[in-house]
Scaffold this motif. Sequence first.
Motif: not given
Length: 333
Positions: A41-47
Amino acid sequence: MIKVEGVSKEFVNAKKYPGLKGAVKGLFSNEKERKLAVNDISFEIADGEMVGYIGGNGAGKSTTIKMMTGIIVPTSGIIEVDGIVPYKNRMQNAQNIGVVFGQRTQLWWNLPLGETFTILKEIYKVNDKDFKKRMKFLNEVLDLGKFMNNTVRTLSLGQRMRADLAASLLHNPKTLYLDEPTIGLDLVVKDKIRNAIKEINAKYHSKVILTTHDLTDIEEICHRILIIDKGTIIYDGTLENIKDKYGKTRMISVDLHDISVVKKINFNKIFNVSKKDFNYQIDGKTVTFIINKDKVSVSAVLSNLMGKTDVKDIRIKETDIGDIVKQIYIAGI
Ligand SMILES: Nc1ncnc2c1ncn2[C@@H]1O[C@H](COP(=O)(O)OP(=O)(O)OP(=O)(O)O)[C@@H](O)[C@H]1O
Ligand SMILES: [Mg+2]
């Protein structure tokens, strides 16, 4: 900012055999059982983002959260939370995060709640001024005053959950992980918890990662959702987008005298539509059709059925997010 890149987790356990004989056999056996709980799995979560992490039982949600909080180590891939690799620098990471596992408390069972907060203040090295300020705020949004002097063990589930949430926030974490924070709570307390999460996010700009089976939690709190199925992320996007796509869906449940007729009718051929626009599930003597109302009309489905068997009852349902997720499981995005 959170970065999850190509992360997998495989659990490897000694194979278990049933019964006492089996337990003895297990002692001498080298056989292993492998379970790929999270698969690349891959993802990014911003502030400041609030993300809903949803999926069926055993999909891999808690395993992901445990890797992100540093409790368990990924088998492969990289996780970085605000520049820290959680499973490599656990202590440093712990200063930056708050965690609530709805299924079990992290409070000390035999202590009055107020003392718990004093201990946490020391653990997280929160100074007196900040402590006072945060307790005042948490008290306001979570209404803890009435049971502050009670022993944790005597708190009701709803009180305990509010206390758990407050405890996870005392050190003002940049990231808040909530694994089913509203499980088993009544509507009033659910509402309190949801509002508190929103207020905390607005005030401190903390990231929130929320897993839940209650889709109202998601609708009220999260703009973005990640859907995980069998360890793989099958959707990453806005809630609106998915509602637009599947909002055209209607579900019609029909109770029939003779359910076998359904399988004999080739609806997809009759209506000239793919399974994406027309599908059904059978449960006992009830068939539930899931249709795209722009492609197939409800009345056409019913008239096709009524010609062939007696219809006992019909229920038409507007779709909610729960149905949409179910549909994605069946038909895919
Ligand atoms: N320690 C472990 N050893 C072996 N298998 C495990 C372990 N922990 C989890 N699993 C398996 O990994 C899969 C994913 O589990 P996980 O707890 O992440 O699911 P979940 O999405 O949180 O489900 P739920 O909605 O039921 O909480 C399941 O098949 C589970 O049985
Ligand atoms: Mg879980």
